[in-house]
Design a protein around this motif. Sequence first.
Motif, PDB file in Angstrom:
ATOM      1  N   MET A   1       0.843  -1.189   0.000  1.00 55.59           N
ATOM      2  CA  MET A   1       0.000   0.000   0.000  1.00 55.59           C
ATOM      3  C   MET A   1       0.885   1.247   0.000  1.00 55.59           C
ATOM      4  SD  MET A   1      -3.003   1.063   2.627  1.00 55.59           S
ATOM      5  CE  MET A   1      -4.485   0.919   1.670  1.00 55.59           C
ATOM      6  N   VAL A   2       0.465   2.267  -0.736  1.00 55.62           N
ATOM      7  CA  VAL A   2       1.219   3.516  -0.859  1.00 55.62           C
ATOM      8  C   VAL A   2       0.877   4.441   0.299  1.00 55.62           C
ATOM      9  CG1 VAL A   2       1.572   5.542  -2.298  1.00 55.62           C
ATOM     10  CG2 VAL A   2       1.260   3.309  -3.357  1.00 55.62           C
ATOM     11  N   ASP A   3       1.899   5.051   0.913  1.00 52.20           N
ATOM     12  CA  ASP A   3       1.703   6.014   1.985  1.00 52.20           C
ATOM     13  C   ASP A   3       1.511   7.397   1.367  1.00 52.20           C
ATOM     14  OD1 ASP A   3       1.651   7.546   4.248  1.00 52.20           O
ATOM     15  OD2 ASP A   3       3.730   7.123   4.847  1.00 52.20           O
ATOM     16  N   THR A   4       0.281   7.891   1.379  1.00 43.87           N
ATOM     17  CA  THR A   4      -0.008   9.187   0.755  1.00 43.87           C
ATOM     18  C   THR A   4       0.727  10.328   1.438  1.00 43.87           C
ATOM     19  OG1 THR A   4      -2.015   9.397   2.094  1.00 43.87           O
ATOM     20  CG2 THR A   4      -2.266   8.489  -0.129  1.00 43.87           C
ATOM     21  N   ASN A   5       1.090  10.158   2.697  1.00 46.00           N
ATOM     22  CA  ASN A   5       1.832  11.204   3.401  1.00 46.00           C
ATOM     23  C   ASN A   5       3.203  11.443   2.768  1.00 46.00           C
ATOM     24  OD1 ASN A   5      -0.057  11.860   5.505  1.00 46.00           O
ATOM     25  ND2 ASN A   5       0.395   9.868   6.384  1.00 46.00           N
ATOM     26  N   GLN A   6       3.717  10.461   2.069  1.00 49.06           N
ATOM     27  CA  GLN A   6       5.025  10.606   1.432  1.00 49.06           C
ATOM     28  C   GLN A   6       4.910  11.092  -0.018  1.00 49.06           C
ATOM     29  OE1 GLN A   6       7.239   7.004   1.851  1.00 49.06           O
ATOM     30  NE2 GLN A   6       7.259   7.093   4.086  1.00 49.06           N
ATOM     31  N   ILE A   7       3.705  11.074  -0.564  1.00 44.31           N
ATOM     32  CA  ILE A   7       3.509  11.465  -1.962  1.00 44.31           C
ATOM     33  C   ILE A   7       3.019  12.901  -2.082  1.00 44.31           C
ATOM     34  CG2 ILE A   7       2.162  11.008  -4.043  1.00 44.31           C
ATOM     35  CD1 ILE A   7       2.107   8.091  -3.231  1.00 44.31           C
ATOM     36  N   PHE A   8       2.004  13.252  -1.295  1.00 42.50           N
ATOM     37  CA  PHE A   8       1.356  14.552  -1.451  1.00 42.50           C
ATOM     38  C   PHE A   8       1.942  15.605  -0.521  1.00 42.50           C
ATOM     39  CE2 PHE A   8      -1.923  11.439  -2.682  1.00 42.50           C
ATOM     40  CZ  PHE A   8      -2.038  11.811  -4.003  1.00 42.50           C
ATOM     41  N   LYS A   9       1.891  16.861  -0.964  1.00 37.43           N
ATOM     42  CA  LYS A   9       2.362  17.982  -0.164  1.00 37.43           C
ATOM     43  C   LYS A   9       1.538  18.079   1.126  1.00 37.43           C
ATOM     44  CE  LYS A   9       1.680  21.106  -3.326  1.00 37.43           C
ATOM     45  NZ  LYS A   9       1.651  22.352  -4.104  1.00 37.43           N
ATOM     46  N   LYS A  10       2.185  18.566   2.176  1.00 40.42           N
ATOM     47  CA  LYS A  10       1.498  18.706   3.464  1.00 40.42           C
ATOM     48  C   LYS A  10       0.281  19.611   3.360  1.00 40.42           C
ATOM     49  CE  LYS A  10       5.529  17.659   6.178  1.00 40.42           C
ATOM     50  NZ  LYS A  10       6.755  18.176   6.728  1.00 40.42           N
ATOM     51  N   GLY A  11       0.413  20.671   2.562  1.00 40.35           N
ATOM     52  CA  GLY A  11      -0.716  21.577   2.393  1.00 40.35           C
ATOM     53  C   GLY A  11      -1.925  20.897   1.772  1.00 40.35           C
ATOM     54  N   VAL A  12      -1.676  19.977   0.857  1.00 43.43           N
ATOM     55  CA  VAL A  12      -2.774  19.239   0.224  1.00 43.43           C
ATOM     56  C   VAL A  12      -3.415  18.283   1.222  1.00 43.43           C
ATOM     57  CG1 VAL A  12      -3.338  17.539  -1.560  1.00 43.43           C
ATOM     58  CG2 VAL A  12      -1.785  19.428  -2.088  1.00 43.43           C
ATOM     59  N   LEU A  13      -2.598  17.620   2.019  1.00 44.51           N
ATOM     60  CA  LEU A  13      -3.119  16.671   2.998  1.00 44.51           C
ATOM     61  C   LEU A  13      -3.958  17.349   4.079  1.00 44.51           C
ATOM     62  CD1 LEU A  13       0.047  14.429   3.367  1.00 44.51           C
ATOM     63  CD2 LEU A  13      -2.077  13.843   2.183  1.00 44.51           C
ATOM     64  N   LYS A  14      -3.709  18.635   4.321  1.00 44.49           N
ATOM     65  CA  LYS A  14      -4.464  19.381   5.331  1.00 44.49           C
ATOM     66  C   LYS A  14      -5.834  19.822   4.817  1.00 44.49           C
ATOM     67  CE  LYS A  14      -0.408  21.417   7.559  1.00 44.49           C
ATOM     68  NZ  LYS A  14       0.290  22.696   7.805  1.00 44.49           N
ATOM     69  N   ASN A  15      -6.031  19.820   3.499  1.00 42.30           N
ATOM     70  CA  ASN A  15      -7.301  20.275   2.934  1.00 42.30           C
ATOM     71  C   ASN A  15      -8.462  19.439   3.429  1.00 42.30           C
ATOM     72  OD1 ASN A  15      -6.159  22.316   1.443  1.00 42.30           O
ATOM     73  ND2 ASN A  15      -6.076  21.160  -0.458  1.00 42.30           N
ATOM     74  N   LYS A  16      -9.548  20.120   3.708  1.00 44.33           N
ATOM     75  CA  LYS A  16     -10.771  19.423   4.100  1.00 44.33           C
ATOM     76  C   LYS A  16     -11.469  18.891   2.851  1.00 44.33           C
ATOM     77  CE  LYS A  16     -11.525  22.409   8.056  1.00 44.33           C
ATOM     78  NZ  LYS A  16     -12.365  23.448   8.624  1.00 44.33           N
ATOM     79  N   LYS A  17     -12.224  17.844   3.021  1.00 39.81           N
ATOM     80  CA  LYS A  17     -12.997  17.269   1.926  1.00 39.81           C
ATOM     81  C   LYS A  17     -14.055  18.284   1.480  1.00 39.81           C
ATOM     82  CE  LYS A  17     -15.982  13.332   0.937  1.00 39.81           C
ATOM     83  NZ  LYS A  17     -16.618  12.140   1.514  1.00 39.81           N
ATOM     84  N   TYR A  18     -14.175  18.475   0.171  1.00 33.29           N
ATOM     85  CA  TYR A  18     -15.174  19.394  -0.368  1.00 33.29           C
ATOM     86  C   TYR A  18     -16.481  18.645  -0.558  1.00 33.29           C
ATOM     87  CZ  TYR A  18     -17.648  22.411  -3.630  1.00 33.29           C
ATOM     88  OH  TYR A  18     -18.596  23.186  -4.248  1.00 33.29           O
ATOM     89  N   THR A  19     -17.491  19.074   0.152  1.00 30.39           N
ATOM     90  CA  THR A  19     -18.797  18.444   0.038  1.00 30.39           C
ATOM     91  C   THR A  19     -19.875  19.481   0.344  1.00 30.39           C
ATOM     92  OG1 THR A  19     -20.175  16.598   0.753  1.00 30.39           O
ATOM     93  CG2 THR A  19     -18.801  17.624   2.432  1.00 30.39           C
ATOM     94  N   LEU A  20     -21.031  19.254  -0.157  1.00 28.65           N
ATOM     95  CA  LEU A  20     -22.175  20.117   0.130  1.00 28.65           C
ATOM     96  C   LEU A  20     -23.307  19.266   0.682  1.00 28.65           C
ATOM     97  CD1 LEU A  20     -22.265  22.336  -3.076  1.00 28.65           C
ATOM     98  CD2 LEU A  20     -21.540  23.027  -0.802  1.00 28.65           C
ATOM     99  N   LYS A  21     -24.011  19.818   1.641  1.00 28.75           N
ATOM    100  CA  LYS A  21     -25.180  19.128   2.167  1.00 28.75           C
ATOM    101  C   LYS A  21     -26.339  19.369   1.201  1.00 28.75           C
ATOM    102  CE  LYS A  21     -23.740  19.779   6.913  1.00 28.75           C
ATOM    103  NZ  LYS A  21     -23.979  20.492   8.167  1.00 28.75           N
ATOM    104  N   PRO A  22     -27.005  18.306   0.769  1.00 26.83           N
ATOM    105  CA  PRO A  22     -28.146  18.505  -0.140  1.00 26.83           C
ATOM    106  C   PRO A  22     -29.271  19.258   0.566  1.00 26.83           C
ATOM    107  CG  PRO A  22     -27.866  16.168   0.380  1.00 26.83           C
ATOM    108  CD  PRO A  22     -26.778  16.911   1.075  1.00 26.83           C
ATOM    109  N   LEU A  23     -29.819  20.223  -0.120  1.00 23.81           N
ATOM    110  CA  LEU A  23     -30.928  21.001   0.422  1.00 23.81           C
ATOM    111  C   LEU A  23     -32.209  20.661  -0.322  1.00 23.81           C
ATOM    112  CD1 LEU A  23     -29.214  24.520   0.614  1.00 23.81           C
ATOM    113  CD2 LEU A  23     -29.567  22.912   2.484  1.00 23.81           C
TER     114      LEU A  23
END
Length: 117
Positions: A1-23
């Motif tokens: 298994m690939v460790d994403t912490n070693q692949i992606f920038k720290k700033g990217v890993l800190k991003n919150k998931k983009y989602t919207l609550k359906p209205l």
Amino acid sequence: MVDTNQIFKKGVLKNKKYTLKPLETRIKLNQNESPFDLPDDLKDKILSQLKEKNWNTYPLFLPQKLYQLTADIFGIKPENILLGNGSNEMIFTILAAAVDENIQVNIPVPIFTVYQL
């Protein structure tokens, strides 16, 4: 298994998931959508033009005709135009180019969800 912490920038890993609550609303405007669908005759015209295009290749990376037409409409040079595939892409592109890790950005509330991300 690939460790994403070693692949992606720290700033990217800190991003919150983009989602919207359906209205559940009678008319939904929070995602820049129209409450009205396109007329059938316009849909037919679009579909007929799409049938004339090749579907097996990507479109032009920089559609020069579109840039020139837009420039002509606004009376500016094509190189002063930035076009994208919707507001999310444009907001991301501008902020990614202008905001660094230690730059503070003030965001009024309420605001478009992507700004905070």
